[in-house]
Enzyme design. Structure first.
Site, short mmCIF file in Angstrom:
data_model
loop_
_atom_site.label_atom_id
_atom_site.label_comp_id
_atom_site.label_asym_id
_atom_site.label_seq_id
_atom_site.Cartn_x
_atom_site.Cartn_y
_atom_site.Cartn_z
N LYS A 19 -17.34 53.67 41.06
CA LYS A 19 -17.58 52.91 39.83
C LYS A 19 -18.99 53.14 39.31
O LYS A 19 -19.19 53.35 38.13
CB LYS A 19 -17.37 51.40 40.08
CG LYS A 19 -16.08 51.03 40.75
CD LYS A 19 -14.90 50.95 39.80
CE LYS A 19 -13.56 50.86 40.50
NZ LYS A 19 -13.41 49.83 41.50
N TRP A 26 -9.43 41.81 43.23
CA TRP A 26 -10.03 42.43 44.41
C TRP A 26 -10.47 41.37 45.41
O TRP A 26 -10.29 41.53 46.62
CB TRP A 26 -11.21 43.32 44.02
CG TRP A 26 -10.80 44.45 43.13
CD1 TRP A 26 -11.23 44.68 41.85
CD2 TRP A 26 -9.88 45.52 43.44
NE1 TRP A 26 -10.63 45.81 41.36
CE2 TRP A 26 -9.81 46.34 42.30
CE3 TRP A 26 -9.12 45.84 44.56
CZ2 TRP A 26 -9.00 47.49 42.25
CZ3 TRP A 26 -8.31 46.98 44.52
CH2 TRP A 26 -8.26 47.79 43.38
N ASP A 44 -18.65 42.47 48.27
CA ASP A 44 -18.04 43.70 47.72
C ASP A 44 -18.74 43.98 46.39
O ASP A 44 -18.54 43.26 45.42
CB ASP A 44 -16.54 43.47 47.52
CG ASP A 44 -15.85 44.61 46.77
OD1 ASP A 44 -16.51 45.63 46.47
OD2 ASP A 44 -14.65 44.46 46.48
C1 PLP Z 1 -12.22 49.30 42.41
C2 PLP Z 1 -12.55 48.14 43.25
C3 PLP Z 1 -12.06 47.99 44.56
C4 PLP Z 1 -11.10 48.99 45.19
O1 PLP Z 1 -11.79 50.10 45.55
P1 PLP Z 1 -11.07 51.30 46.34
O2 PLP Z 1 -12.23 52.20 46.55
O3 PLP Z 1 -10.04 51.86 45.39
O4 PLP Z 1 -10.48 50.78 47.57
C5 PLP Z 1 -12.46 46.91 45.30
N1 PLP Z 1 -13.32 46.00 44.80
C6 PLP Z 1 -13.79 46.09 43.54
C7 PLP Z 1 -14.73 45.04 43.05
C8 PLP Z 1 -13.44 47.16 42.74
O5 PLP Z 1 -13.92 47.26 41.49
#
Ligand code: PLP
Length: 359
Positions: free
Chosen positions: A193, A102, A169
């Site tokens: 998540k 990511w 993020d």
């Molecule tokens: C799952 C995840 C993403 C992607 O998220 P989307 O909502 O599917 O775009 C980005 N960063 C991290 C750390 C993730 O766990």
């Protein structure tokens, strides 16, 4: 229906009481005679949901009035681009720490906007640790990092100390423990998540950065568009925001400090067994192990076919979502906030039984 121990990496487990309440809102929202799904997002009922969700984020994270909270769409994957656009300053250059899949995607999107430089990476070691000794020059507009690496099971246990705006993020560890949010200029996270269902994306932005980018930003990617309209510039994902609000109520009721204690207890229990059990080994450096996603594989020298044997035993014990990501293999146990300690104990019991059967 048998109780399933849900270790899914995302979308993932949410508190049971939230599922109950959310299902009721689909049938009749708060006695209005309307489903939440057929109501105007401009109705006073839904505006109250959006307001409460935003206020709960502020309260749980102790955010000062210097911060704006927004619920938008596009997932964290669009957040990669939105963060780069909105944080661009005079240098037209962002710094990135690459700690996983990511994080690398964030770096790639940063390049659409300006210069994006990698100041540290753990890629040569298949992202098994968090880089520690990196230098971030003062010639960049921001530092971007990924606090928890969902796929590789590593996590920053300290916030990077830098003199440039910090963007993170936090998709897979938002609200996992107490956090000094005053260190951040921008936090974003996909809800699915640790905070709610897929479809809503949380942004926490310093008001001083909103509208101050040097980039020419398309309307929907400009945080000013959404801040000015209190997350109602266009139709918000009403159901995802509502369910996130219910989860935020649950987080507030439980207390972030208590959630942090419970997450630590779950992680200690599982990593303790991974280290003790002769059949398994962890893949992440010990000091950087994630309390959200624990990655482990069969110990050296064991027959690969045992992977399936172990997953079969898990299935029999109603344990779901344990197969590792294809980039790491083996197993991944995601232990988000709503996962009870009992579920981790159930997994540990299977690991012990597996050792007795096959060692
Ligand atoms: C799952 C995840 C993403 C992607 O998220 P989307 O909502 O599917 O775009 C980005 N960063 C991290 C750390 C993730 O766990």
């Amino acid at each position: 229906m048998a109780k399933i121990h849900n270790f899914s990496a995302g979308p993932s487990i949410l508190p049971q009481e939230v599922f109950q309440e959310a299902s009721q809102a689909v049938l009749d929202f708060n006695g209005t005679g309307l489903s939440l799904l057929e109501m105007s997002h401009r109705s006073k009922e839904f505006v109250a949901v959006m307001d409460e969700a935003r206020a709960l984020v502020k309260e749980i994270y102790n955010l000062s009035d210097d911060y704006e909270v927004m619920f938008l769409q596009g997932g964290a994957s669009l957040g990669f681009l939105i963060s780069a656009y909105n944080l661009q300053g005079a240098n037209k250059k962002g710094a990135y720490i690459s700690t996983g899949a990511w994080a690398s995607k964030a770096l790639k999107e940063g390049k659409w906007v300006g210069e994006a430089v990698e100041v540290a990476t753990s890629k040569p070691e298949n992202y098994n640790h968090i880089p520690k000794n990196y230098v971030v020059g003062s010639d960049v507009d921001y530092l971007h990092y990924t606090s928890n690496n969902t796929i590789f099971g590593t996590q920053f246990h300290n916030v990077p100390e830098v003199n440039v705006p910090l963007v993170c993020d936090m998709s897979s560890d938002i609200f996992c423990r107490e956090l000094d949010t005053s260190k951040f200029d921008l936090i974003y996270a996909g809800a699915q998540k640790n905070m709610g269902p897929a479809g809503a994306t949380l942004y926490i932005a310093k008001k001083s950065l909103i509208g101050n980018s040097s980039a020419n930003i398309p309307t929907m990617l400009n945080l000013k568009t959404h801040a000015d309209k209190e997350s109602m510039f266009n139709t918000p994902p009403v159901f995802a925001v509502y369910v996130s609000m219910l989860v935020l109520r649950w987080i507030k009721k439980t207390g972030l400090k208590q959630i942090g204690i419970m997450n630590k207890a779950k992680a200690d229990l599982l990593y303790g067994e991974i280290d003790r059990n002769t059949m398994f080994k962890g893949t992440a450096a010990e000091e950087d192990r994630s309390i959200m996603n624990a990655c482990f594989v069969l110990n050296d020298g064991l027959d690969e076919s045992l992977t399936t044997s172990f997953l079969d035993m898990c299935k029999t014990a109603n344990i779901s979502g344990l197969k590792g990501h294809r980039d790491v293999g083996g197993f991944r146990a995601s232990m988000y906030n709503a996962l009870p300690l009992d579920s981790v104990q159930a997994l540990v019991d299977v690991m012990k039984a597996f050792e007795i059967k096959y060692a």
